[in-house]
Design an enzyme around this catalytic site. Structure first.
Site, PDB file in Angstrom:
ATOM      1  N   HIS A 138       0.827  -1.207   0.000  1.00 16.79           N
ATOM      2  CA  HIS A 138       0.000   0.000   0.000  1.00 16.79           C
ATOM      3  C   HIS A 138       0.866   1.264   0.000  1.00 16.79           C
ATOM      4  CE1 HIS A 138      -3.917   1.903   1.707  1.00 16.79           C
ATOM      5  NE2 HIS A 138      -3.182   2.832   1.114  1.00 16.79           N
ATOM      6  N   ASP A 149      -8.733   3.214  -3.109  1.00 12.69           N
ATOM      7  CA  ASP A 149      -8.187   3.719  -1.836  1.00 12.69           C
ATOM      8  C   ASP A 149      -8.160   5.239  -1.767  1.00 12.69           C
ATOM      9  OD1 ASP A 149      -6.882   3.678   0.709  1.00 12.69           O
ATOM     10  OD2 ASP A 149      -5.111   4.373  -0.358  1.00 12.69           O
ATOM     11  N   ASP A 166       0.844   2.577   3.840  1.00 13.89           N
ATOM     12  CA  ASP A 166       0.026   3.707   3.367  1.00 13.89           C
ATOM     13  C   ASP A 166       0.911   4.946   3.187  1.00 13.89           C
ATOM     14  OD1 ASP A 166      -2.107   5.212   2.483  1.00 13.89           O
ATOM     15  OD2 ASP A 166      -2.982   5.508   4.470  1.00 13.89           O
ATOM     16  N   ASN A 196      -5.055   6.139  -6.827  1.00 12.41           N
ATOM     17  CA  ASN A 196      -5.644   7.490  -6.701  1.00 12.41           C
ATOM     18  C   ASN A 196      -4.683   8.582  -7.177  1.00 12.41           C
ATOM     19  OD1 ASN A 196      -3.908   7.322  -4.464  1.00 12.41           O
ATOM     20  ND2 ASN A 196      -5.261   8.498  -3.125  1.00 12.41           N
ATOM     21  N   ASN A 233      -6.011   9.637   7.049  1.00 14.88           N
ATOM     22  CA  ASN A 233      -7.310   8.955   6.963  1.00 14.88           C
ATOM     23  C   ASN A 233      -7.083   7.453   6.791  1.00 14.88           C
ATOM     24  OD1 ASN A 233      -8.253  11.596   6.779  1.00 14.88           O
ATOM     25  ND2 ASN A 233      -8.511  11.474   4.554  1.00 14.88           N
ATOM     26  N   HIS A 280       1.549   5.261  -2.109  1.00 14.93           N
ATOM     27  CA  HIS A 280       1.061   6.300  -3.031  1.00 14.93           C
ATOM     28  C   HIS A 280       2.281   6.993  -3.642  1.00 14.93           C
ATOM     29  CE1 HIS A 280      -3.146   6.166  -1.537  1.00 14.93           C
ATOM     30  NE2 HIS A 280      -2.569   5.830  -0.403  1.00 14.93           N
ATOM     31  N   PHE A 281       2.537   6.739  -4.928  1.00 20.64           N
ATOM     32  CA  PHE A 281       3.698   7.354  -5.581  1.00 20.64           C
ATOM     33  C   PHE A 281       3.316   8.568  -6.432  1.00 20.64           C
ATOM     34  CE2 PHE A 281       6.954   3.593  -5.382  1.00 20.64           C
ATOM     35  CZ  PHE A 281       7.013   3.745  -4.009  1.00 20.64           C
ATOM     36  N   ARG A 282       2.042   8.956  -6.446  1.00 23.95           N
ATOM     37  CA  ARG A 282       1.574  10.255  -6.994  1.00 23.95           C
ATOM     38  C   ARG A 282       1.856  10.454  -8.464  1.00 23.95           C
ATOM     39  NH1 ARG A 282      -1.444  10.503  -2.631  1.00 23.95           N
ATOM     40  NH2 ARG A 282      -0.440  11.253  -0.760  1.00 23.95           N
ATOM     41  N   HIS A 322      -5.542  -0.232   5.997  1.00 25.93           N
ATOM     42  CA  HIS A 322      -5.141   0.587   7.159  1.00 25.93           C
ATOM     43  C   HIS A 322      -6.152   0.562   8.305  1.00 25.93           C
ATOM     44  CE1 HIS A 322      -7.529   3.176   4.598  1.00 25.93           C
ATOM     45  NE2 HIS A 322      -6.514   3.628   3.876  1.00 25.93           N
TER      46      HIS A 322
HETATM   47  O1  DOR Z   1      -4.287   9.737   4.778  1.00 24.18           O
HETATM   48  C1  DOR Z   1      -4.439   9.225   3.682  1.00 24.18           C
HETATM   49  N1  DOR Z   1      -3.851   9.738   2.580  1.00 24.18           N
HETATM   50  N2  DOR Z   1      -5.225   8.149   3.568  1.00 24.18           N
HETATM   51  C2  DOR Z   1      -5.548   7.624   2.363  1.00 24.18           C
HETATM   52  O2  DOR Z   1      -6.222   6.626   2.334  1.00 24.18           O
HETATM   53  C3  DOR Z   1      -5.100   8.285   1.121  1.00 24.18           C
HETATM   54  C4  DOR Z   1      -3.863   9.008   1.354  1.00 24.18           C
HETATM   55  C5  DOR Z   1      -3.448   9.924   0.221  1.00 24.18           C
HETATM   56  O3  DOR Z   1      -3.587   9.524  -0.935  1.00 24.18           O
HETATM   57  O4  DOR Z   1      -2.926  11.007   0.503  1.00 24.18           O
END
Ligand code: DOR
Length: 394
Positions: A60, A151, A304, A94, A277, A62-64, A231
């Site tokens: 899990h 997610d 996360d 996302n 979150n 997030h590499f944006r 998470h």
């Molecule tokens: O805090 C969070 N940030 N929870 C998530 O599920 C998404 C993530 C984000 O993409 O920044």
């Protein structure tokens, strides 16, 4: 060839837990055993006092990429992963645009191949993460998606979710879920309780997670899908997952390093840096997460890893984005909080950070054995990071 001398091999795949040498040729482990002849090696790493384990797997991150490269991109994200001992990461969908077409998925996989680690990609469940229309899950699976997730956003349409689970089950791929019902979120990023009251914020109730976890465990049971509760943050949700597993649902849960280490009080100390979150919750919730990790209710540790820019995090709490990084600190927190804290053995920690996440996503881990890929991590379990700074108080 590379030799590793006198490492403490900890491998839940083969069951190894002993001091030995490793000889690596190219990308393959050639030999493992005590007192190997390492004279042919071009380089010998003296690993006494260090642990050698299968490379860590983070399901899990997030590499944006695409959309927000100033926060992180695939190259910088992979660099953070390497620093933290991860050789495989699974990216969330996302991005902007979301990873909801085979073309976008393939582009990210191609970029990932330039990093030197395995950068895998999930696909969105719904087009544009809007929760209205399902993506072409079959085409995305054929393009290499390792799982499906929206997610960051909960799926609120139960009929749509049931169909998504049925299709994921037919593809034999996991579907992972962000569990926060907006009905019970007065304001996201901080637990609804003493700290949110103190700050004059509405807060995010644990009930927001609990109701969706209960709902989705039942849909998982009905569909037979492999469902990952992402998470997990609430103690009651851990209990619901425990019960659903006992009922035969194929439900799995992730715990993040921040949720097993910190509580809502961290928001008072670290402000927006502790905004995420689902939010950090109470000590009772954290204790239930520790119990869940110990008894196997929680299958995997996943970071996360969710970077944002310093400028965004400098905004007032209610306006800052949610998310915390984790790739570089997850293993250290696992060792400090879980192993030194007596919750898990070192082998169990590696199990939750490597073998089980790999199995959950069908990555067929081979562990440390001759003929297997030289996909491993070496780390010094007793080294103190951030000397002089308090990073964690037991
Ligand atoms: O805090 C969070 N940030 N929870 C998530 O599920 C998404 C993530 C984000 O993409 O920044």
């Amino acid at each position: 060839m590379i030799g590793i001398r006198n490492g403490h091999l900890v491998d839940p795949v083969t069951g190894l837990d002993e001091i030995a040498d490793i000889l690596i040729e190219g990308n393959t482990i050639r030999q493992i055993g005590p007192d190997l002849d390492l004279s042919q090696a071009d380089r010998v790493i003296e690993a006494s006092g260090w642990i050698a384990a299968p490379g860590l797997v983070d399901t899990h991150v997030h590499f944006r990429d695409p959309g927000f490269p100033w926060k992180e991109d695939i190259l910088t994200g992979a660099a953070a992963a390497k620093k933290g001992g991860f050789t495989t990461v699974i990216c969330m969908a996302n991005t902007s645009p979301a990873i909801d077409t085979p073309e976008r998925l393939r582009a990210n996989l191609a970029r990932g191949q330039q990093t030197g680690i395995h950068v895998l990609q999930t696909a969105a469940v719904s087009v544009g993460l809007r929760g209205e229309t399902l993506t072409d899950m079959e085409a995305l699976a054929a393009a290499g998606a390792v799982g499906f997730t929206d997610d960051g956003i909960p799926l609120m349409d139960e009929a749509l979710l049931r169909e998504a689970m049925e299709r994921a089950a037919a593809l034999d791929l996991p579907i992972s879920l962000h569990e926060e019902d907006p009905a019970f979120l007065a304001s996201p990023g901080v637990n609804q309780g003493a700290v949110s009251e103190h700050l004059g914020l509405g807060g995010a109730s644990a009930l927001a997670e609990d109701v969706l976890v209960a709902r989705d465990c039942m849909i998982a049971l009905a569909t037979g899908a492999r469902v990952v509760i992402q998470h997990i943050s609430s103690g009651n949700s851990v209990k619901v997952v425990r019960a659903a597993k006992a009922m035969g649902a194929h439900v799995y849960a992730e715990a993040t390093p921040h949720h097993f280490t910190l509580t809502e009080e961290a928001v008072l100390r670290y402000d927006t840096l502790a905004r995420m979150n689902p939010p950090l919750r109470t000590e009772a919730d954290r204790q239930e997460i520790l119990r869940g990790l110990q008894d196997g209710t929680i299958d995997v540790i996943a970071t996360d890893h969710a970077p944002h820019s310093a400028e965004e995090k400098a905004r007032p709490f209610a306006e800052a984005p949610s998310g915390i990084t984790g790739l570089e600190t997850s293993l250290a927190l696992g060792v400090t909080v879980l192993v030194r804290g007596g919750i898990l053995t070192m082998s169990e920690l590696i199990d939750r950070m490597s073998r089980r996440p790999a199995e959950l996503y069908h990555l067929h881990p081979q562990g440390l054995t001759p003929g297997a890929p030289a996909d491993l991590v070496l780390f010094a379990p007793d080294e103190t990071l951030c000397e002089g700074k308090i990073v964690y108080e037991a």
